[in-house]
Write a protein that holds these residues in place. Structure first.
Motif, mmCIF file in Angstrom:
data_model
loop_
_atom_site.group_PDB
_atom_site.id
_atom_site.type_symbol
_atom_site.label_atom_id
_atom_site.label_comp_id
_atom_site.label_asym_id
_atom_site.label_seq_id
_atom_site.Cartn_x
_atom_site.Cartn_y
_atom_site.Cartn_z
ATOM 1 N N GLY A 1 0.794 -1.226 0.000
ATOM 2 C CA GLY A 1 0.000 0.000 0.000
ATOM 3 C C GLY A 1 0.827 1.277 0.000
ATOM 4 N N LYS A 2 2.119 1.152 0.329
ATOM 5 C CA LYS A 2 3.005 2.318 0.340
ATOM 6 C C LYS A 2 3.714 2.535 -0.993
ATOM 7 C CE LYS A 2 3.998 1.668 5.283
ATOM 8 N NZ LYS A 2 5.070 1.395 6.277
ATOM 9 N N VAL A 3 3.635 1.558 -1.886
ATOM 10 C CA VAL A 3 4.410 1.619 -3.129
ATOM 11 C C VAL A 3 3.897 2.716 -4.057
ATOM 12 C CG1 VAL A 3 5.067 0.363 -5.211
ATOM 13 C CG2 VAL A 3 5.077 -0.805 -2.989
ATOM 14 N N ALA A 4 2.593 2.735 -4.335
ATOM 15 C CA ALA A 4 2.050 3.731 -5.263
ATOM 16 C C ALA A 4 2.282 5.159 -4.773
ATOM 17 C CB ALA A 4 0.557 3.467 -5.501
ATOM 18 N N PRO A 5 2.034 5.479 -3.486
ATOM 19 C CA PRO A 5 2.351 6.840 -3.025
ATOM 20 C C PRO A 5 3.829 7.185 -3.161
ATOM 21 C CG PRO A 5 0.909 5.737 -1.450
ATOM 22 C CD PRO A 5 1.337 4.697 -2.442
ATOM 23 N N PHE A 6 4.700 6.215 -2.891
ATOM 24 C CA PHE A 6 6.145 6.438 -3.007
ATOM 25 C C PHE A 6 6.533 6.765 -4.444
ATOM 26 C CE2 PHE A 6 10.332 4.706 -4.082
ATOM 27 C CZ PHE A 6 11.138 5.363 -3.173
ATOM 28 N N ILE A 7 6.030 5.983 -5.389
ATOM 29 C CA ILE A 7 6.379 6.196 -6.796
ATOM 30 C C ILE A 7 5.783 7.490 -7.311
ATOM 31 C CG2 ILE A 7 6.053 5.299 -9.135
ATOM 32 C CD1 ILE A 7 6.283 2.483 -7.989
ATOM 33 N N LYS A 8 4.520 7.763 -6.943
ATOM 34 C CA LYS A 8 3.886 8.980 -7.452
ATOM 35 C C LYS A 8 4.610 10.226 -6.956
ATOM 36 C CE LYS A 8 -0.157 11.824 -7.844
ATOM 37 N NZ LYS A 8 -1.620 11.920 -7.913
ATOM 38 N N GLU A 9 5.023 10.228 -5.708
ATOM 39 C CA GLU A 9 5.733 11.394 -5.179
ATOM 40 C C GLU A 9 6.976 11.697 -6.008
ATOM 41 O OE1 GLU A 9 7.796 13.038 -1.041
ATOM 42 O OE2 GLU A 9 7.006 10.995 -1.157
ATOM 43 N N GLN A 10 7.715 10.655 -6.378
ATOM 44 C CA GLN A 10 8.920 10.859 -7.198
ATOM 45 C C GLN A 10 8.550 11.345 -8.600
ATOM 46 O OE1 GLN A 10 11.637 10.587 -5.318
ATOM 47 N NE2 GLN A 10 10.165 9.921 -3.764
ATOM 48 N N MET A 11 7.476 10.777 -9.158
ATOM 49 C CA MET A 11 7.025 11.195 -10.490
ATOM 50 C C MET A 11 6.686 12.681 -10.523
ATOM 51 S SD MET A 11 4.479 8.159 -11.743
ATOM 52 C CE MET A 11 5.081 6.654 -12.524
ATOM 53 N N VAL A 12 5.913 13.123 -9.507
ATOM 54 C CA VAL A 12 5.477 14.511 -9.486
ATOM 55 C C VAL A 12 6.653 15.450 -9.273
ATOM 56 C CG1 VAL A 12 4.088 16.194 -8.209
ATOM 57 C CG2 VAL A 12 3.149 13.931 -8.729
ATOM 58 N N ILE B 1 7.621 3.587 -13.729
ATOM 59 C CA ILE B 1 7.200 2.916 -12.501
ATOM 60 C C ILE B 1 8.269 1.935 -12.040
ATOM 61 C CG2 ILE B 1 5.568 1.218 -11.579
ATOM 62 C CD1 ILE B 1 3.365 2.603 -13.104
ATOM 63 N N GLN B 2 8.798 1.167 -12.975
ATOM 64 C CA GLN B 2 9.846 0.215 -12.619
ATOM 65 C C GLN B 2 11.110 0.921 -12.145
ATOM 66 O OE1 GLN B 2 9.655 -1.927 -16.455
ATOM 67 N NE2 GLN B 2 9.241 -3.795 -15.280
ATOM 68 N N ARG B 3 11.477 2.003 -12.811
ATOM 69 C CA ARG B 3 12.693 2.737 -12.437
ATOM 70 C C ARG B 3 12.580 3.304 -11.037
ATOM 71 N NH1 ARG B 3 14.743 7.966 -12.374
ATOM 72 N NH2 ARG B 3 12.758 8.881 -13.069
ATOM 73 N N LEU B 4 11.469 3.986 -10.752
ATOM 74 C CA LEU B 4 11.292 4.619 -9.455
ATOM 75 C C LEU B 4 10.999 3.592 -8.357
ATOM 76 C CD1 LEU B 4 9.203 7.691 -10.627
ATOM 77 C CD2 LEU B 4 11.628 7.662 -10.038
ATOM 78 N N GLY B 5 10.302 2.528 -8.750
ATOM 79 C CA GLY B 5 9.965 1.499 -7.771
ATOM 80 C C GLY B 5 11.159 0.688 -7.302
ATOM 81 N N SER B 6 12.216 0.707 -8.086
ATOM 82 C CA SER B 6 13.404 -0.071 -7.710
ATOM 83 C C SER B 6 14.038 0.457 -6.427
ATOM 84 C CB SER B 6 14.425 -0.054 -8.836
ATOM 85 O OG SER B 6 14.907 1.263 -9.084
ATOM 86 N N ASP B 7 13.744 1.719 -6.066
ATOM 87 C CA ASP B 7 14.320 2.313 -4.858
ATOM 88 C C ASP B 7 13.468 2.084 -3.618
ATOM 89 O OD1 ASP B 7 16.451 3.327 -6.299
ATOM 90 O OD2 ASP B 7 15.419 5.211 -6.769
ATOM 91 N N PHE B 8 12.288 1.492 -3.807
ATOM 92 C CA PHE B 8 11.393 1.321 -2.643
ATOM 93 C C PHE B 8 11.932 0.239 -1.702
ATOM 94 C CE2 PHE B 8 7.947 -0.864 -0.437
ATOM 95 C CZ PHE B 8 7.314 0.195 0.168
#
Length: 426
Positions: free
Chosen positions: A365-376, A416-423
């Motif tokens: 549940g924390k993954v999408a907020p984490f990725i979106k914050e980096q995207m924005v 998504i994959q690029r930013l998600g790799s840091d989660f």
């Protein structure tokens, strides 16, 4: 600001020899001619249009530009210098402010904006907005808006024909929320026309029925019109977000047993989250049997009525994304989309293979907020996310912009994959 009028008698002739009868001054300004400069104003409009064309339309639709240039509130407040001042500013300063407004705003016309149920740009519609804003008229009489009144009649008639109705009327609303309120008001008036004169005081308690997946404006409308939110009966939906007709019948029975009078069923064509379509034929049969007004909130999915030929264009790009989600490691589809809302999770490398651990859902549940914050913050993509029922936060991508290409979708998933790799789970 003007504090009063000084009735000072001026020279009977101005510098050009034109006679003035009763010239006045306000705060030292002689009121003997228009206060604005038409030529200077026209030049400013041309310059401002060029700024809009360059900064908003061209850059805003350029895939190589950012969706947004994100700044935290305090930083943005300082950059924009929003304090109101007493004196005017030169055109150059105003044009600079125009650029800043565009620069720091979200570019909803960008091909990689998927955050809301609207996106994209139609250049012809934009010109229409320019014209209506320039004329600054209103629609209430033919006298004040002859062209637009006739245009409205033609458009409404054509919409009715496209839908398949022969005898109908309508009006344009400022948004879906107001449309639902109008429908509630009309349905109530149909059942109790005396309400227009007598109000709610001598009328029985009334009941509204809507799906749990419906828009919040239904309960807002009930509160706004004095019915109260308790008058809204929430009907269960199935796993795809569609109202269950048997549950509707049950809720109607419950309302009647409490002494309430059912007067409106709100069905939805295109729910906000899943893009679900309620089973309208079954719901209509129930409404006809019970004598209840049926309203369909089609603010999102109603456009599907208008084109059998071209809807496949959206469906095709939607299916491409769905197929990619199914094939790429780490992506998991929430459900097969019914409309153009594609809902899915991304399981980053740090969580892959841990689906059976106790904290998996919490961390997912924390993954999408984490990725979106980096995207924005990086300005590369904007996409929505949210939880739903027992489902933790998932991405909700809305594919509505005509500018979206397959390359954009590939970029989106790669991002998504690029930013998600840091989660990392905590």
């Amino acid at each position: 600001m003007a504090t009063g009028l000084e009735g000072k008698r001026q020279n009977k002739h101005d510098v050009n020899g034109t006679q003035r009868k009763h010239p006045l001054t306000v705060d030292g300004i002689l009121l003997d001619r228009p206060l604005n400069d038409p030529k200077g104003g026209e030049q400013f409009v041309q310059d401002a249009f060029q700024v809009i064309l360059d900064e908003a339309i061209r850059k805003g639709t350029d895939v190589d530009e950012q969706v947004c240039e994100w700044k935290e509130p305090d930083e943005l407040r300082a950059l924009l210098d929003l304090d109101l001042v007493d004196a005017g500013e030169p055109s150059e300063k105003l044009l600079e402010r125009c650029r800043d407004v565009i620069r720091y705003s979200v570019k909803t016309i960008h091909p990689r904006f998927y955050n809301q149920l609207f996106a994209g740009l139609d250049h012809h519609s934009l010109v229409g907005r320019y014209i209506t804003e320039t004329l600054n008229t209103s629609q209430y009489t033919y006298e004040i808006a002859p062209v637009f009144v006739l245009m409205e009649e033609v458009v409404l008639k054509k919409l009715c024909e496209l839908i398949g109705w022969k005898n109908c009327d309508g009006l344009f609303c400022p948004g879906g929320s107001m449309s639902n309120m109008y429908a509630m008001n009309v349905a109530r008036y149909k059942l109790f026309p005396e309400i227009k004169k007598r109000g709610l005081w001598e009328l029985p308690r009334m009941a509204v029925f809507t799906s749990k997946e419906s828009h919040y404006s239904v309960t807002k409308g009930a509160a706004f019109q004095g019915l109260g939110t308790d008058s809204v009966y929430m009907v269960k939906a199935d796993e795809r977000g569609r109202m269950i007709p048997k549950e509707l019948e049950e809720q109607i029975s419950i309302a009647k047993s409490k002494g309430a009078v059912p007067f409106l069923v709100n069905a939805t064509s295109g729910t906000t989250v899943f893009g679900a379509f309620d089973p309208l034929p079954e719901i209509a049969d129930i409404c006809e049997k019970q004598g209840i007004w049926l309203h369909v909130d089609a603010a999102w999915g109603g456009s599907a009525l208008l084109s059998k030929k071209h809807r496949h264009l959206l469906t095709g790009i939607e299916r491409y994304l769905v197929n990619e989600i199914k094939e790429r490691p780490g992506f998991r589809l929430l459900m097969e989309p019914q409309f153009v809302n594609v809902c899915f999770w991304y399981i980053p490398p740090s969580l892959q293979g841990k689906e059976d651990t106790p904290d998996f859902q919490k961390n997912l549940g924390k993954v999408a907020p984490f990725i979106k914050e980096q995207m924005v913050k990086q300005g590369t993509v904007m996409v929505g996310y949210q939880p739903h029922g027992n489902n933790v936060n998932f991405f909700r991508q809305v594919l509505v912009s005509p500018r979206v290409s397959l390359d954009d979708l590939d970029f989106f998933m790669n991002e998504i994959q690029r930013l998600g790799s840091d989660f990392q789970p905590q």
